[in-house]
Design a protein around this motif. Structure first.
Motif, PDB file in Angstrom:
ATOM      1  N   ILE A  44      46.831  19.071  63.167  1.00  0.00           N
ATOM      2  CA  ILE A  44      45.474  18.815  63.663  1.00  0.00           C
ATOM      3  C   ILE A  44      45.246  19.438  65.039  1.00  0.00           C
ATOM      4  O   ILE A  44      44.226  20.106  65.263  1.00  0.00           O
ATOM      5  CB  ILE A  44      45.179  17.305  63.679  1.00  0.00           C
ATOM      6  N   PHE A  48      42.341  22.153  64.033  1.00  0.00           N
ATOM      7  CA  PHE A  48      40.961  21.667  64.098  1.00  0.00           C
ATOM      8  C   PHE A  48      40.095  22.422  65.114  1.00  0.00           C
ATOM      9  O   PHE A  48      38.987  22.863  64.775  1.00  0.00           O
ATOM     10  CB  PHE A  48      40.930  20.165  64.389  1.00  0.00           C
ATOM     11  N   VAL A  52      36.737  24.835  64.070  1.00  0.00           N
ATOM     12  CA  VAL A  52      35.394  24.692  64.647  1.00  0.00           C
ATOM     13  C   VAL A  52      34.956  26.003  65.283  1.00  0.00           C
ATOM     14  O   VAL A  52      33.834  26.484  65.067  1.00  0.00           O
ATOM     15  CB  VAL A  52      35.369  23.551  65.689  1.00  0.00           C
ATOM     16  N   VAL A 195      31.310  21.454  63.353  1.00  0.00           N
ATOM     17  CA  VAL A 195      32.195  20.309  63.587  1.00  0.00           C
ATOM     18  C   VAL A 195      32.326  19.455  62.338  1.00  0.00           C
ATOM     19  O   VAL A 195      33.429  19.036  61.951  1.00  0.00           O
ATOM     20  CB  VAL A 195      31.683  19.466  64.774  1.00  0.00           C
ATOM     21  N   SER A 196      31.222  19.183  61.671  1.00  0.00           N
ATOM     22  CA  SER A 196      31.274  18.327  60.481  1.00  0.00           C
ATOM     23  C   SER A 196      32.038  18.991  59.345  1.00  0.00           C
ATOM     24  O   SER A 196      32.853  18.348  58.667  1.00  0.00           O
ATOM     25  CB  SER A 196      29.854  17.975  60.023  1.00  0.00           C
ATOM     26  N   SER A 197      31.819  20.282  59.126  1.00  0.00           N
ATOM     27  CA  SER A 197      32.540  20.974  58.047  1.00  0.00           C
ATOM     28  C   SER A 197      34.018  21.098  58.371  1.00  0.00           C
ATOM     29  O   SER A 197      34.877  20.960  57.484  1.00  0.00           O
ATOM     30  CB  SER A 197      31.935  22.354  57.814  1.00  0.00           C
ATOM     31  N   ALA A 198      34.360  21.334  59.657  1.00  0.00           N
ATOM     32  CA  ALA A 198      35.769  21.436  60.045  1.00  0.00           C
ATOM     33  C   ALA A 198      36.476  20.099  59.884  1.00  0.00           C
ATOM     34  O   ALA A 198      37.643  20.047  59.461  1.00  0.00           O
ATOM     35  CB  ALA A 198      35.879  21.936  61.486  1.00  0.00           C
ATOM     36  N   ALA A 199      35.790  19.005  60.232  1.00  0.00           N
ATOM     37  CA  ALA A 199      36.396  17.680  60.080  1.00  0.00           C
ATOM     38  C   ALA A 199      36.678  17.361  58.620  1.00  0.00           C
ATOM     39  O   ALA A 199      37.752  16.854  58.269  1.00  0.00           O
ATOM     40  CB  ALA A 199      35.469  16.624  60.682  1.00  0.00           C
ATOM     41  N   MET A 200      35.722  17.670  57.737  1.00  0.00           N
ATOM     42  CA  MET A 200      35.936  17.423  56.314  1.00  0.00           C
ATOM     43  C   MET A 200      37.054  18.298  55.765  1.00  0.00           C
ATOM     44  O   MET A 200      37.899  17.839  54.991  1.00  0.00           O
ATOM     45  CB  MET A 200      34.635  17.691  55.550  1.00  0.00           C
ATOM     46  N   MET A 202      39.540  19.456  57.453  1.00  0.00           N
ATOM     47  CA  MET A 202      40.791  18.978  58.025  1.00  0.00           C
ATOM     48  C   MET A 202      41.351  17.814  57.224  1.00  0.00           C
ATOM     49  O   MET A 202      42.561  17.721  56.983  1.00  0.00           O
ATOM     50  CB  MET A 202      40.539  18.540  59.475  1.00  0.00           C
ATOM     51  N   LEU A 203      40.480  16.902  56.778  1.00  0.00           N
ATOM     52  CA  LEU A 203      40.920  15.789  55.941  1.00  0.00           C
ATOM     53  C   LEU A 203      41.510  16.287  54.625  1.00  0.00           C
ATOM     54  O   LEU A 203      42.546  15.797  54.161  1.00  0.00           O
ATOM     55  CB  LEU A 203      39.747  14.844  55.664  1.00  0.00           C
TER      56      LEU A 203
END
Length: 357
Positions: A44, A48, A52, A195-200, A202-203
């Motif tokens: 991460i 991450f 982004v 940010v939202s697409s990178a967070a998803m 990353m999960l």
């Protein structure tokens, strides 16, 4: 008849896998803990911010600025548009799957055709310098020189295979990108979406890391029970990048040397699964990437054996440390540099992609 056979196979292997997982519950739990620790300590922090940044650079058009010095090389060597140079540069500096993500972003933005995106993915999807140099080189083989060599050779292998494929690709009709470009109204919208697409993503990546780590652990126990340590190492190298490097280092010898290089060049089915979550929604195929990375894995494996043949007296034989090393400070500095680049070179909202048809 075919459907009934497929159902019969599912009836047989799914309960068998569940029973085996129940019998080896403690080993599976330990694999999950190690995988999650690896995600928290190394994955991460190292991925991450880059994911982004790569999304921001692609969606705002800054890829043309970032990769401008290398655009002529990319056009001549790999016969790809100049904007692809930004993806190649970030792929080299940041590691997978940042390069694959940026290739998808450029395709969705309308800067690449589907075929160009498919050829760009294996070129820009390399293992990052922090992991190869510090974890593979220092932690596993106690030799930073080997880590540096392996990092450079995987890049040269990727470039060589991509350049060869570009020169020998059959002539095609002029392809156009008929996909509807993504609608972004402002820089703030670009940042929010990135940010939202990178967070998803990353999960999903962490999920694949955990799943394949458990799978490798189970296969190792099965093969080790029958004294087939070679098959255990091969399966680890094919399935999961980190576990493959670690298992290869534990074996040592020529087999360990080759499998370490192969794991770095091939990257593992786990990484391909991670890329698939990015490419599948865009309809981008990974067939060319599979062929290309297979060749890269073999080339890196052979180069690894050659390096150890020359430096055999200066290298440890087996794994000496856990792969859960701390994220190196110099890699964090690289993230800061890229963030400063984006902050100093923001593009006005008018340069963000609008819907055009």
């Amino acid at each position: 008849m075919t459907k009934s056979k497929s159902q019969l196979k599912n009836i047989l292997w799914i309960p068998a896998a569940a029973i085996f997982l129940f019998m080896c519950n403690s080993a599976a739990e330990e694999s999950v803990r190690e995988a999650l620790d690896l995600c928290a300590r190394v994955l991460i922090p190292s991925l991450f911010p880059y994911m982004v940044i790569s999304a921001l650079i692609a969606r705002t058009g800054a890829a043309k600025i970032l990769g401008a010095p290398f655009a002529p090389i990319v056009r001549r060597m790999f016969r790809l548009p100049g904007c692809s140079s930004g993806a190649v540069l970030l792929g080299v500096l940041c590691g997978f799957p940042v390069g694959a993500q940026m290739a998808c972003e450029l395709y969705l933005r309308g800067d690449l055709t589907k075929r160009e995106a498919e050829r760009l993915i294996p070129l820009a999807n390399c293992a990052g310098p922090a992991f190869v140099m510090e974890v593979v080189g220092v932690c596993l083989w106690n030799n930073r020189g080997f880590g540096i060599f392996l990092y450079i050779i995987q890049i040269l292998a990727a470039w060589g295979v991509s350049a060869f494929a570009a020169r020998h690709e059959k002539a095609r009709k002029q392809e156009t990108n008929d996909i509807s470009p993504q609608t972004v109204d402002s820089v703030s919208g670009c940042i929010a979406n990135a940010v939202s697409s990178a967070a998803m993503s990353m999960l999903k990546i962490c999920g694949f890391i955990v799943f394949f780590s458990v799978l490798v652990s189970m296969l190792r126990r099965i093969f080790s029970h029958f004294g087939l340590s070679f098959l255990a190492a091969c399966s680890a190298a094919i399935l999961e990048f980190t576990a493959g490097c670690r298992t290869a280092a534990e074996i040592g010898g020529n087999i360990g040397h080759f499998l370490t290089g192969f794991a770095v060049g091939w990257s593992g089915l786990s990484v391909f699964s991670q890329c698939l979550t990015l490419t599948a929604p865009a309809g981008i195929s990974l067939r060319f990437a599979l062929i290309s990375k297979s060749i890269q894995g073999i080339l890196c494996g052979m180069a690894s054996c050659l390096w150890f043949a020359v430096h055999s007296g200066n290298t440890a034989v087996s794994c000496i440390a856990s792969v859960s090393a701390e994220f190196p400070a110099w890699a964090l500095h690289l993230e800061i540099v890229l963030l400063i680049f984006f902050c100093l070179c923001p593009l006005p909202p008018t340069l963000c992609r609008k819907t055009q048809k």
